[in-house]
Write an enzyme that holds these catalytic residues in place. Structure first.
Site, PDB file in Angstrom:
ATOM      1  N   GLU A  90       1.105 -15.550  -5.720  1.00 34.20           N
ATOM      2  CA  GLU A  90       1.167 -14.781  -6.950  1.00 34.20           C
ATOM      3  C   GLU A  90       2.586 -14.213  -6.975  1.00 34.20           C
ATOM      4  OE1 GLU A  90      -1.483 -11.502  -9.306  1.00 34.20           O
ATOM      5  OE2 GLU A  90      -0.927 -11.013  -7.244  1.00 34.20           O
TER       6      GLU A  90
ATOM      7  N   ASP B 194      -1.950 -12.652  -2.689  1.00 39.53           N
ATOM      8  CA  ASP B 194      -1.865 -11.617  -3.714  1.00 39.53           C
ATOM      9  C   ASP B 194      -0.518 -10.904  -3.613  1.00 39.53           C
ATOM     10  OD1 ASP B 194      -3.226  -9.802  -5.702  1.00 39.53           O
ATOM     11  OD2 ASP B 194      -2.832  -8.348  -4.109  1.00 39.53           O
TER      12      ASP B 194
END
Length: 700
Positions: free
Chosen positions: A383, A347
């Site tokens: 990401e 993330d």
């Protein structure tokens, strides 16, 4: 308080580890003056002992207690300066979770006592609170080593990895009546017979789970009667989130992983090492902040009271610090070696690669991962953005990483919505986004292609809503993405109008077909295969209810069958899932280009046409592929975005060969295609058709 004898122990292994005779405790803190170990009874729990760790080796405090049993509950209290303006927030009144604990016992309670400061004071976080937080926080657990005996990771061929299925650990099964009731909403339910049958039917090869690390419900959500549903608020990087435990508890997670592996499905974890649940200077003191705030977090230079907030979540973990970096690497290895995990989706991965001079693909975090003998062998997905300066870094990660390609998502949505100039952009996305990834020896599989993810509209809602409907989040519909590139076909939300429903269903088939026919790695949001809706909510992070859960009762089984056909087609035809980028190279085997773009008349495509909407491409295996690579596969794909049928000239073929439809989004079912076609053919309006070249058959 009981008197407990403690010896020096070892600093080598951080955490609490039982060796059969006792427990070694070791915890990092560079700036503490004293660390106390607090032991708690299981019935209460009640603190019955508080002992200062007797040894400090460098920044590691450690001690050993003989005959202490597994299952013992504990926590730490850290003594040191409370000087927020200098970055230090030590407060021994606050019980701290061991960053290395593998289990937690109890729940977090939303009480002012978990703040290190007096929340009622006008001095705010500069004040000092003396309330004991122990009754309001869970305890660390001395785990039984047998619980974490090595679990092998999957043994899948890296070149064959394909369809990823992004799923929520609870929401995927909570409302699935085919899953046994006691397994719904938990880890074991994810790998239940019903779920495995569903996943294998649509060709899933990897399940990517939203965060399973222990996390905390944000105070502002609890105050509004909501929960942190997605889980991007980690506090324990080695501990499973217990709210998803089923009958088997922690072992149930390991059983889930084993069952997935037996079915040929990898397990990928979405991990959040960019920030923690402690938030900004107004947040609670739960673990890292109390142990060594100035080491664990990146603080603003010259204003150490405040946190660098490249994540948008209040703080940023300082992975540039060697012991914080060590914690992250130890955590990753734990999930691979002890829990059998096959890979990770990082993330806000830009945060992890940001050095003092900015984002660096050769920075310390990436170097550490790439040289690690364990972690260098697992699947890594980035990401590629955060909200920090220069935070958008699509295509710039090391070659070991694949990356979420939001440009792919937006382009596909814009193309099928009918946006001007989107056809030109679609051409690049269909071929693996070479403009983003074709450098430094990267493969086309580096592009993780998706048309929807957990963050944003579902696929079905992209065709049902023109604007977000996040009122249930209680933020006056201000949260969530503004740019959804969605289209409701004339009516906002649900409708009984058969014409509009037909348009929406076809649009979903078109976007799904585009996804499965693109070079790169396809990722499917759980539920998109059967038109799951979130009622127009494009930010369901706090909706632990029927908004966030998959709605199996209303599943579009026809769409699900269509997805199964797409997945089977992709697996059957290597030329739509190549690892090499295609650049129109002439193939030495037959003199054809590995990719050829054409218009409906078979002429070279005029890319400069501002009104370009329809396009065709012929795919063959890469011209620069070695002799041992698979070959012989040819697919011709037509994208007809117009509202009228298209007369399409099929590529010429030698006698006895012709084209057979393999995929046609004008049809809800993909069975019965057997007629061989040559010359011209008709492609329905607003549709995608993929033809396959057949050899040695008589034209019909």
């Amino acid at each position: 308080m009981q008197s407990i004898e403690m010896s020096g122990g070892s600093p080598n292994r951080l955490g609490a580890h039982h060796d059969g005779s006792g427990v070694n405790f070791a915890v990092f803190s560079e700036n503490a003056r004293k660390i106390e170990l607090c032991l708690f009874s299981a019935d209460g729990p009640r603190e019955f002992a508080r002992i200062a760790l007797p040894e400090q080796t460098g920044p590691v405090w450690h001690g050993y207690i003989k005959d202490l049993p597994v299952g013992t509950l504990y926590g730490y209290r850290a003594h040191g300066p409370y000087a927020p303006e200098h970055g230090h927030r030590f407060n021994p009144n606050k019980l701290l979770l061991d960053p290395y604990t593998r289990e937690i016992s109890g729940d977090w309670v939303n009480d002012p006592a978990i703040l290190g400061y007096d929340g009622a004071s006008s001095a705010q976080d500069l004040s000092f609170d003396t309330t004991d937080s122990a009754p309001y926080v869970p305890k660390s657990v001395v785990s039984d080593p047998a619980l974490f005996e090595g679990l092998p990771a999957g043994t899948h061929n890296a070149q064959n990895r394909d369809l990823i299925y992004e799923a929520h650990p609870k929401g995927a099964t909570m409302a699935n009546m085919a899953v046994p009731e006691q397994l719904r909403g938990n880890y074991e339910g994810l790998a239940s017979d019903a779920m495995l049958a569903h996943l294998t039917s649509i060709g899933v090869q990897a399940v990517e789970l939203l965060p399973v690390h222990s996390f905390v419900d944000d105070k502002f959500l609890v105050d509004r009667g909501l929960r942190n549903y997605w889980g991007y608020n980690s506090i324990g990087f080695f501990a499973l989130e217990p709210r998803y435990f089923g009958p088997g508890g922690l072992q149930g997670f390991r059983d889930m992983v084993s069952r997935f592996h037996e079915a040929g499905i990898e397990v990928i974890l979405d991990v959040v090492y960019n920030h923690t649940a402690e938030g900004d200077q107004r947040g609670p003191t739960l673990s890292f902040r109390g142990l060594d705030n100035a080491s664990y977090y990146r603080l603003i230079a010259g204003q150490s009271r405040y946190y660098v907030n490249d994540t948008g979540c209040g703080n940023t973990l300082n992975v540039s610090h060697p012991y914080v970096l060590r914690m992250v690497l130890d955590s990753l290895r734990f999930w691979v070696e002890c829990m059998g995990i096959d890979g990770f989706r990082f993330d806000l991965a830009t945060t992890l690669g940001r050095e003092d001079h900015g984002f660096d693909p050769n920075g310390g975090f990436f170097d550490a991962l790439r040289q690690d003998p364990v972690l260098s062998q697992v699947r890594m997905i980035a990401e590629p953005w955060d909200i920090g300066p220069g935070g958008y870094r699509l295509g710039e990660f090391p070659h070991e990483f694949s990356e979420w390609n939001d440009s792919y998502r937006d382009t596909v949505r814009r193309y099928w919505r009918g946006d001007a100039h989107s056809a030109q952009e679609l051409g690049a996305r269909l071929l693996g986004s070479a403009d983003k990834f074709d450098r430094r020896g990267r493969r086309s599989s580096a592009s993780i292609n998706f048309v929807a993810s957990h963050d944003g509209f579902t696929l079905a809602d992209t065709t049902r809503y023109s604007k977000r409907h996040n009122e249930a989040n209680t933020e006056n519909n201000r949260d969530g993405h503004h740019s959804n590139f969605s289209d409701n076909a004339g009516v906002e939300g649900q409708t009984d109008d058969p014409a509009i429903r037909q348009i929406r269903a076809r649009r979903q088939r078109n976007m799904l077909a585009t996804l499965f026919l693109s070079q790169g790695t396809p990722m499917l949001l759980a539920g998109d295969e059967f038109a799951n809706s979130q009622q127009g909510n494009n930010n369901a992070y706090c909706q632990d209810n029927d908004i966030g859960w998959l709605n199996w009762d209303t599943a579009d089984t026809a769409l699900q069958s269509f997805v199964a056909s797409l997945s089977a087609f992709r697996q059957d035809h290597i030329c739509v899932r190549q690892t090499r980028f295609l650049h129109g190279v002439t193939r030495p085997k037959d003199g054809h280009s590995d990719v050829y773009w054409s218009d409906f008349d078979g002429e070279p495509l005029e890319w400069r046409d501002p009104g370009l909407a329809n396009l065709c491409l012929t795919l063959r295996c890469a011209g620069d592929a070695p002799a041992y690579a698979p070959d012989g596969d040819v697919v011709f794909i037509v994208f007809n975005r117009s509202d009228k049928p298209g007369q399409v000239s099929l590529p010429k073929t030698p006698d006895g060969q012709g084209w057979i439809r393999g995929i046609d989004t004008d049809k809800t079912t993909q069975d019965g295609f057997s007629r061989m076609e040559q010359g011209k053919t008709v492609v329905a309006p607003q549709s995608v058709v993929a033809f396959v070249l057949k050899f040695g058959e008589v034209a019909g």
